[in-house]
Design an enzyme around this catalytic site. Sequence first.
Site, PDB file in Angstrom:
ATOM      1  N   HIS A 201       0.858  -1.183   0.000  1.00 56.40           N
ATOM      2  CA  HIS A 201       0.000   0.000   0.000  1.00 56.40           C
ATOM      3  C   HIS A 201       0.897   1.237   0.000  1.00 56.40           C
ATOM      4  O   HIS A 201       1.606   1.502   0.980  1.00 56.40           O
ATOM      5  CB  HIS A 201      -0.893  -0.013   1.249  1.00 56.40           C
ATOM      6  CG  HIS A 201      -2.022   0.948   1.188  1.00 56.40           C
ATOM      7  ND1 HIS A 201      -2.069   2.082   1.955  1.00 56.40           N
ATOM      8  CD2 HIS A 201      -3.175   0.929   0.457  1.00 56.40           C
ATOM      9  CE1 HIS A 201      -3.199   2.726   1.716  1.00 56.40           C
ATOM     10  NE2 HIS A 201      -3.889   2.047   0.811  1.00 56.40           N
ATOM     11  N   ASP A 205      -4.785   5.817   3.727  1.00 58.90           N
ATOM     12  CA  ASP A 205      -6.238   5.856   3.603  1.00 58.90           C
ATOM     13  C   ASP A 205      -6.801   6.814   4.651  1.00 58.90           C
ATOM     14  O   ASP A 205      -6.505   6.686   5.850  1.00 58.90           O
ATOM     15  CB  ASP A 205      -6.836   4.460   3.810  1.00 58.90           C
ATOM     16  CG  ASP A 205      -6.593   3.545   2.620  1.00 58.90           C
ATOM     17  OD1 ASP A 205      -6.248   4.053   1.535  1.00 58.90           O
ATOM     18  OD2 ASP A 205      -6.729   2.317   2.778  1.00 58.90           O
ATOM     19  N   HIS A 280     -13.593   6.509   1.524  1.00 52.49           N
ATOM     20  CA  HIS A 280     -12.327   7.053   2.004  1.00 52.49           C
ATOM     21  C   HIS A 280     -11.586   7.714   0.857  1.00 52.49           C
ATOM     22  O   HIS A 280     -11.969   7.580  -0.312  1.00 52.49           O
ATOM     23  CB  HIS A 280     -11.445   5.958   2.620  1.00 52.49           C
ATOM     24  CG  HIS A 280     -10.813   5.041   1.638  1.00 52.49           C
ATOM     25  ND1 HIS A 280     -11.512   4.061   0.942  1.00 52.49           N
ATOM     26  CD2 HIS A 280      -9.526   4.939   1.209  1.00 52.49           C
ATOM     27  CE1 HIS A 280     -10.704   3.397   0.149  1.00 52.49           C
ATOM     28  NE2 HIS A 280      -9.487   3.918   0.282  1.00 52.49           N
ATOM     29  N   HIS A 282      -7.787   7.732  -0.748  1.00 50.35           N
ATOM     30  CA  HIS A 282      -6.416   7.208  -0.780  1.00 50.35           C
ATOM     31  C   HIS A 282      -5.542   8.329  -1.327  1.00 50.35           C
ATOM     32  O   HIS A 282      -5.765   8.835  -2.421  1.00 50.35           O
ATOM     33  CB  HIS A 282      -6.320   5.969  -1.674  1.00 50.35           C
ATOM     34  CG  HIS A 282      -4.909   5.490  -1.871  1.00 50.35           C
ATOM     35  ND1 HIS A 282      -4.401   4.366  -1.246  1.00 50.35           N
ATOM     36  CD2 HIS A 282      -3.883   5.991  -2.625  1.00 50.35           C
ATOM     37  CE1 HIS A 282      -3.144   4.197  -1.606  1.00 50.35           C
ATOM     38  NE2 HIS A 282      -2.809   5.176  -2.436  1.00 50.35           N
TER      39      HIS A 282
END
Length: 324
Positions: A201, A205, A280, A282
Amino acid sequence: MTKRKRQKIKNAKNFVVKITLPLGFIVLFLWLLFFAIYQKKPDIQIFPENPKQGDTVLIRVREKNGNISGDFDGKKLVFLKTNKSDWETFLGIDVKINPGVHKMNIYLPGKKIEKDIAVSTGEFSSYKMIISDDLKKKGFTANKVIENTVKKDNPSLEKAIENFTPEPYFSESFSFPLEKMNYGGFSFGEFIKVGDYQLQHLGVDLETPIGTEVFAINRGKIVLAQELSNYGKTLVIDHGLGIFSMCLHLSEFKVSFGDIVEKKQIIGLSGNTGYSTAPHLHFSIRLNNAKVDPVAFIKMTQKANGNVNLADIGRALINFLFGK
């Protein structure tokens, strides 16, 4: 004149001497200290000196007699002149870089300075991929997510950031994309595992309701405004000097490809598009192709913008005392 008056005058003179001499010595000491710092050539500051994977490093060089350039692991570093004698650059330590000692060179007029940058391992957690019922209804499977990421979405992002803009669009520090930075979901650098395969990742987030205003973190040019397979509605801004910001899973674009946007301008609304288990934003940063912690990057630019070092104070004191 009476004896009492003479004594008062004498006491007053003694008091002035007692106050003036210490103050004079203090001023002289400070002047010598600052003059020594000011005269030191070159003055190179590196912070943090021992970064970890995903960090942003501030490099400041004091040199007023010519241009500054440099490289890190063979990749070019572009320095900007911030005042009459200070040059600065931000070095991105890629999250996937091998831990250990890496070479940095700084080139001054007629001189090359070599620095070793010791990079430590970042501490990143690992989680299994989640495919919710809602995502299954949209056609997502674990294998599909990996295929979309590797073959579709990541190539689209790489193409958007392949061109290097040698001049900055911005002239001040960076700000955050949301008014309220509530962390949720995956953190920067965490691994998402699918069997023997894992994705990393490369952003943070931020929990926020659908329709929340998303802001440009600085002045720049929109180089991607497109709905991608996993990343949903995605915006990428080129801020110049190899700095790109990315906002994913938006519900709506407020700008278009090719637009020049200003710092804190509304560029879109947050959403839940693409491979997303809950509403959300990112948020990611690329710094000369290095994948870095976006929040740490912004804080470093703000720290650099607000930093006043001793040499600057010394120069100001010299100017004050001697009118230079």
